[in-house]
Design a protein around this motif. Structure first.
Motif, short mmCIF file in Angstrom:
data_model
loop_
_atom_site.label_atom_id
_atom_site.label_comp_id
_atom_site.label_asym_id
_atom_site.label_seq_id
_atom_site.Cartn_x
_atom_site.Cartn_y
_atom_site.Cartn_z
N GLN A 155 -78.20 27.17 34.67
CA GLN A 155 -79.16 28.18 35.12
C GLN A 155 -78.62 29.59 34.91
OE1 GLN A 155 -79.98 27.21 39.20
NE2 GLN A 155 -81.37 25.49 38.69
N LYS A 156 -77.34 29.80 35.17
CA LYS A 156 -76.76 31.12 34.94
C LYS A 156 -76.77 31.48 33.46
CE LYS A 156 -73.69 31.17 38.97
NZ LYS A 156 -72.26 31.22 39.42
N THR A 157 -76.48 30.47 32.63
CA THR A 157 -76.49 30.73 31.19
C THR A 157 -77.88 31.09 30.70
OG1 THR A 157 -74.67 29.15 30.94
CG2 THR A 157 -75.88 29.77 28.95
N MET A 158 -78.90 30.34 31.16
CA MET A 158 -80.27 30.65 30.75
C MET A 158 -80.72 32.01 31.26
SD MET A 158 -82.02 26.89 31.38
CE MET A 158 -83.63 27.50 30.91
N GLU A 159 -80.31 32.37 32.49
CA GLU A 159 -80.66 33.69 33.02
C GLU A 159 -80.01 34.80 32.22
OE1 GLU A 159 -82.56 36.35 35.57
OE2 GLU A 159 -82.81 34.17 35.34
N GLN A 160 -78.74 34.58 31.83
CA GLN A 160 -78.05 35.59 31.03
C GLN A 160 -78.71 35.73 29.66
OE1 GLN A 160 -75.65 37.53 32.12
NE2 GLN A 160 -75.54 38.64 30.20
N GLN A 161 -79.10 34.61 29.05
CA GLN A 161 -79.79 34.68 27.76
C GLN A 161 -81.13 35.39 27.88
OE1 GLN A 161 -80.05 30.70 26.30
NE2 GLN A 161 -77.88 30.59 25.71
#
Length: 340
Positions: A155-161
């Motif tokens: 989820q953090k990775t998708m939010e950062q992207q």
């Protein structure tokens, strides 16, 4: 070349590079935190495995002592001290089948022995079931914790992207708006220059048409000595050199106008070439950003796949260890019942 526009584009490019560098640093820090979490989870899993093995060894030490084995009498170091006469009772373990001293099922303590064996087998089975349930609960807790951490990481990775995509989109929109405003400003400037030039030409033409020279105003040839006298150089009585000078001046003006038009055309061509070059550079930059994003995504997917494979291998290894460390009391009890 519009130096201010180029300086602005260089400044925007530096801002974009700084944003990309900040994003890379943040992504690296996030990866370090994720690696730290994974290491902590692995250490906890190893600690749980050590505790389970320790409990199994304690169980073996307390409930599976060598004295409780059926074949302990074959390797008892104090067998000579415990040696007794040929036969003491029906329960004498030395009464083998070849001696015909005691047959199976004819001993006097058959009921008590069977009851004790059943009670012992039941206690062992309950203890093994409790330990197995505790081990499964610990494993399930560790798996749930690992899955939760993986979900939070994704989820953090998708939010950062998503944030990066929004930032790139905002930069592209700002660049397009700036280029559009700059083009509108240049067009308005050209329009004003053209209008001013046309007005100056019209004023010049009107001045020439209404001037004394072209209108052939007779007042210009009036001499100060009387109106009946004229000034020769202000009338048609001009010399051929003066006429040629006027024609040469007109020719110079025509050439000067042609030169100015050519310079204006070259400036417009240079501006168009610069605009095409900037658009092409912006397109290449967008493609490079998209390629980098796909590479980052592919690398992250590979890391996730490797971590998943590693977790599966560890689960298989733990199950094999648990199966290999199951106590053999059940096997011996079943063998005893079957033989009897």
């Amino acid at each position: 070349v519009d130096k201010d526009a180029l300086d602005t584009q260089v400044k925007d490019r530096k801002i974009q590079e700084a944003a990309e560098k900040a994003w890379n640093e943040e992504f690296a820090n996030e990866m370090k935190r994720n690696d730290k979490i994974i290491c902590m989870l692995e250490e906890r899993q190893k600690s749980d495995i050590r505790n389970i093995n320790k409990d199994i060894n304690e169980f073996r030490k307390n409930f599976q002592k060598p004295e409780t084995r059926r074949e302990f009498d074959l390797s008892d170091p104090e067998s000579l001290k415990k040696d007794r006469p040929a036969r003491l009772s029906d329960n004498d373990p030395r009464c083998t089948v070849s001696g015909l001293q005691k047959f199976v099922g004819e001993d006097l303590n058959y009921d008590q022995r069977m009851k004790f064996q059943k009670e012992q087998f039941r206690e062992w089975s309950l203890q093994q079931q409790r330990e197995w349930k505790n081990a499964l609960a610990d494993q399930k807790f560790a798996d749930d914790l690992y899955d939760k951490s993986r979900i939070e990481l994704d989820q953090k990775t998708m939010e950062q992207q998503r944030k990066d995509e929004e930032n790139r989109r905002a930069v592209c929109v700002a660049t397009k708006d700036f280029n559009r405003a700059q083009a509108a400003e240049v067009a308005e400037k050209k329009k004003m220059e053209k209008y001013k030039k046309m007005k100056d030409d019209m004023d010049e033409i009107s001045s020439l048409l209404q001037g004394d020279f072209l209108s052939e105003n007779p007042e210009q040839a009036v001499s100060s000595f009387g109106r009946h006298r004229v000034i020769p150089d202000r009338w048609k009585g001009m010399s051929q050199d003066q006429l040629m000078a006027i024609r040469s001046s007109q020719q110079q003006q025509v050439l000067e106008k042609l030169r100015l038009k050519e310079e204006e055309r070259q400036k417009e061509a240079e501006w168009d070439r610069q605009s095409i070059h900037n658009a092409r550079a912006l397109l290449l930059l967008e493609r490079q950003q998209q390629r980098q994003s796909r590479e980052h995504r592919r690398a992250l997917d590979n890391i996730n796949a490797e971590l998943s494979q590693e977790q599966k291998s560890k689960n298989i290894y733990l199950k094999q260890e648990e199966y290999s460390n199951v106590p053999t009391a059940q096997f011996y009890a079943q063998f005893n019942t079957t033989s009897r």
